[in-house]
Write an enzyme that holds these catalytic residues in place. Structure first.
Site, PDB file in Angstrom:
ATOM      1  N   HIS A  97       0.839  -1.200   0.000  1.00  0.00           N
ATOM      2  CA  HIS A  97       0.000   0.000   0.000  1.00  0.00           C
ATOM      3  C   HIS A  97       0.875   1.252   0.000  1.00  0.00           C
ATOM      4  O   HIS A  97       1.938   1.267   0.611  1.00  0.00           O
ATOM      5  CB  HIS A  97      -0.894   0.038   1.236  1.00  0.00           C
ATOM      6  CG  HIS A  97      -1.706  -1.203   1.427  1.00  0.00           C
ATOM      7  ND1 HIS A  97      -2.704  -1.584   0.569  1.00  0.00           N
ATOM      8  CD2 HIS A  97      -1.637  -2.175   2.369  1.00  0.00           C
ATOM      9  CE1 HIS A  97      -3.219  -2.727   0.986  1.00  0.00           C
ATOM     10  NE2 HIS A  97      -2.590  -3.110   2.071  1.00  0.00           N
ATOM     11  N   GLU A 115      -1.900  -0.802   8.182  1.00  0.00           N
ATOM     12  CA  GLU A 115      -2.777  -1.823   8.745  1.00  0.00           C
ATOM     13  C   GLU A 115      -1.989  -2.681   9.718  1.00  0.00           C
ATOM     14  O   GLU A 115      -0.745  -2.620   9.743  1.00  0.00           O
ATOM     15  CB  GLU A 115      -3.364  -2.699   7.631  1.00  0.00           C
ATOM     16  CG  GLU A 115      -2.329  -3.534   6.898  1.00  0.00           C
ATOM     17  CD  GLU A 115      -2.904  -4.239   5.659  1.00  0.00           C
ATOM     18  OE1 GLU A 115      -3.529  -3.566   4.830  1.00  0.00           O
ATOM     19  OE2 GLU A 115      -2.715  -5.456   5.535  1.00  0.00           O
ATOM     20  N   ARG A 192      -1.204  -4.720  -6.335  1.00  0.00           N
ATOM     21  CA  ARG A 192      -0.937  -6.160  -6.350  1.00  0.00           C
ATOM     22  C   ARG A 192       0.427  -6.395  -6.996  1.00  0.00           C
ATOM     23  O   ARG A 192       0.656  -6.028  -8.141  1.00  0.00           O
ATOM     24  CB  ARG A 192      -2.051  -6.899  -7.098  1.00  0.00           C
ATOM     25  CG  ARG A 192      -1.942  -8.405  -6.926  1.00  0.00           C
ATOM     26  CD  ARG A 192      -3.077  -9.155  -7.636  1.00  0.00           C
ATOM     27  NE  ARG A 192      -4.374  -8.906  -7.030  1.00  0.00           N
ATOM     28  CZ  ARG A 192      -5.446  -8.471  -7.688  1.00  0.00           C
ATOM     29  NH1 ARG A 192      -5.377  -8.229  -8.974  1.00  0.00           N
ATOM     30  NH2 ARG A 192      -6.584  -8.285  -7.064  1.00  0.00           N
TER      31      ARG A 192
HETATM   32 ZN    ZN Z   1      -2.842  -5.011   2.896  1.00  0.00          ZN
END
Ligand code: ZN
Length: 310
Positions: A97, A115, A192
């Protein structure tokens, strides 16, 4: 006590890599045996939790917009945190990210994403991918171009109760056999990086190699664990992380304890066992939000909980 605990109702998302473990573990009424994500406390437009109890008819998002006093008048367009449970029967793609700055410049002003994962359960021998083994960005690019994924990705064994902070720029993936509770910034910008060469409907899913190489942190530096534990009568409370966006705590309760944080709101997830919080019966899989000014929660029972606040 004036304020009342907010009760968001979890929403479920089916994923090709998902399973049915959340039904067994939490008694959730999941839509299929490919249920990958439970959005437990979310005001994100892709899954805005309907409220139970006295706020029935509202969603967490509509409370955020119309009753900001519940969140201490906190500023911002969106409710800042998102709490999910992920059940990975299969490997998730390897991803990374961006941070706020890169996302603002390249993703139409979106937020970046930080996260963290608490491992709720995993099969023996489970691993995750966190970080990579390259010293320079040139080496990273060269190994990607040569397809040397096995060597480049840093795979580590995990156990139930482990905790990982995933900063922007950290290459990561949850592998099959793992169920985690994720606390994250309410954002969804994902690049990705690698998908194990898998096909979906006969085609590979799109990769974002250039963006991934641009935002990846090189070299990777593992987070030092910062667990700090204190005893609060019948509970052992461990702070798992404190970063710019959130603090996350684990509590093991056996008996009674009063717990609270003087913050705009506190997310509460019961991850095992059962008990009571201020007279409300709770069990594993229940999620609550203590609004601003709630004060201490009077808890009884034998259960484990995860708390988070901004
Ligand atoms: Zn993630």
């Amino acid at each position: 006590m004036g304020a009342e605990l907010l009760r968001p109702r979890p929403l479920f998302h089916e994923k090709i890599w998902g399973g049915e473990r959340m039904r067994r573990a939490y008694g959730y009424d999941i839509p299929s045996n490919h249920t990958g994500e439970c959005w437990a406390i979310s005001a994100h437009p892709n899954g805005d939790c309907p409220m139970l109890g006295s706020w029935e008819g509202q969603t967490l998002g509509s409370l955020w917009r119309g009753h900001r006093e519940l969140f201490g008048g906190l500023e911002g367009e969106s409710f800042p945190l998102l709490i999910k449970i992920l059940d990975a029967r299969e490997d998730l793609s390897v991803q990374v990210h961006p941070d706020d700055e890169y996302a603002a410049a390249h993703e139409h002003g979106s937020l970046g994403k930080t996260e963290c994962w608490y491992v709720l359960d995993c099969e023996p021998g489970s691993t995750i991918i966190i970080g990579h083994n390259c010293a320079t960005r040139e080496e990273l690019r060269a190994m990607v171009e040569a397809g040397r994924w096995q060597e480049l990705l840093r795979e580590v064994p995990i156990r139930q109760g482990d905790f990982f902070q995933i900063d922007p720029g950290c290459i990561h993936a949850i592998k099959g056999g793992t169920m985690i509770l994720e606390t994250q910034q309410s954002s969804d910008v994902t690049y990705r990086f690698y998908d194990y060469g898998r096909l979906e409907n006969g085609r590979p899913r799109p990769l974002h190699i250039e963006q991934s190489l641009a935002v990846a942190t090189v070299p990777f530096v593992p987070h030092e664990p910062e667990r700090e534990t204190r005893r609060v009568s019948g509970a052992e409370v461990t702070r798992l992380v404190r970063c710019k966006y959130y603090s996350v705590y684990h509590a093991a309760l056996d008996g009674a304890a009063k717990l609270g944080w003087d913050r705009p709101f506190v997310d509460v997830s019961v991850i095992s066992g059962d008990g009571e919080i201020d007279g409300l019966e709770v069990r594993a899989g229940d999620h609550l939000v203590a609004p601003a000014g709630y004060g201490e929660m009077d808890m009884h029972g034998k259960m484990e909980l995860i708390f988070s606040h901004v």
